[in-house]
Design an enzyme around this catalytic site. Structure first.
Site, PDB file in Angstrom:
ATOM      1  N   GLN A  54       0.831  -1.203   0.000  1.00  0.00           N
ATOM      2  CA  GLN A  54       0.000   0.000   0.000  1.00  0.00           C
ATOM      3  C   GLN A  54       0.867   1.255   0.000  1.00  0.00           C
ATOM      4  OE1 GLN A  54      -3.468   0.042   2.621  1.00  0.00           O
ATOM      5  NE2 GLN A  54      -3.012  -2.071   3.150  1.00  0.00           N
ATOM      6  N   ASN A  55       2.177   1.064   0.096  1.00  0.00           N
ATOM      7  CA  ASN A  55       3.091   2.198   0.151  1.00  0.00           C
ATOM      8  C   ASN A  55       3.429   2.677  -1.258  1.00  0.00           C
ATOM      9  OD1 ASN A  55       3.190   1.919   2.951  1.00  0.00           O
ATOM     10  ND2 ASN A  55       4.816   0.410   2.798  1.00  0.00           N
ATOM     11  N   ASP A  77       6.333   4.414  -1.809  1.00  0.00           N
ATOM     12  CA  ASP A  77       7.741   4.812  -1.748  1.00  0.00           C
ATOM     13  C   ASP A  77       8.657   4.049  -2.699  1.00  0.00           C
ATOM     14  OD1 ASP A  77       7.859   2.340  -0.446  1.00  0.00           O
ATOM     15  OD2 ASP A  77       8.019   3.256   1.539  1.00  0.00           O
ATOM     16  N   HIS A 130      -1.911   1.440  -4.055  1.00  0.00           N
ATOM     17  CA  HIS A 130      -2.236   2.875  -4.085  1.00  0.00           C
ATOM     18  C   HIS A 130      -1.376   3.648  -5.066  1.00  0.00           C
ATOM     19  CE1 HIS A 130      -5.022   2.411  -0.853  1.00  0.00           C
ATOM     20  NE2 HIS A 130      -4.108   1.956  -0.029  1.00  0.00           N
TER      21      HIS A 130
END
Length: 85
Positions: free
Chosen positions: A31-32, A34, A51
């Site tokens: 869900q990160n 980065d 996401h």
């Protein structure tokens, strides 16, 4: 805008890469945004970024893709609007 360049993969991200290298990893769901899985070396085709990701940048209306480093530089110089003109 937060510069994510100083952020490094954790031992867990590196473990996921190890699993991928050994053929024991089917898929990683994250869900990160980065991109630490990519930085650790997990193959992109095995990553599902729920996401989205900061690995690519595209215009909402134009769907035009832009180089991430070019976009970061445009953010730093406050010229990012020109990319979407």
């Amino acid at each position: 805008y937060a510069d994510l360049d100083p952020v490094k993969p954790t031992p867990t991200h590196n473990f996921l890469r190890l699993l991928a290298d050994k053929g024991a990893l089917l898929r990683v769901y994250t869900q990160n945004i980065d991109g630490l899985e990519r930085r650790a070396g997990v193959p992109p085709e095995q990553i599902v970024e729920v996401h989205g990701t900061m690995a690519s940048v595209s215009g909402v209306d134009s769907k035009q893709a832009y180089d991430v480093e070019e976009f970061k530089e445009a953010l730093r110089n406050d010229t990012w609007r020109e990319l979407f003109a």
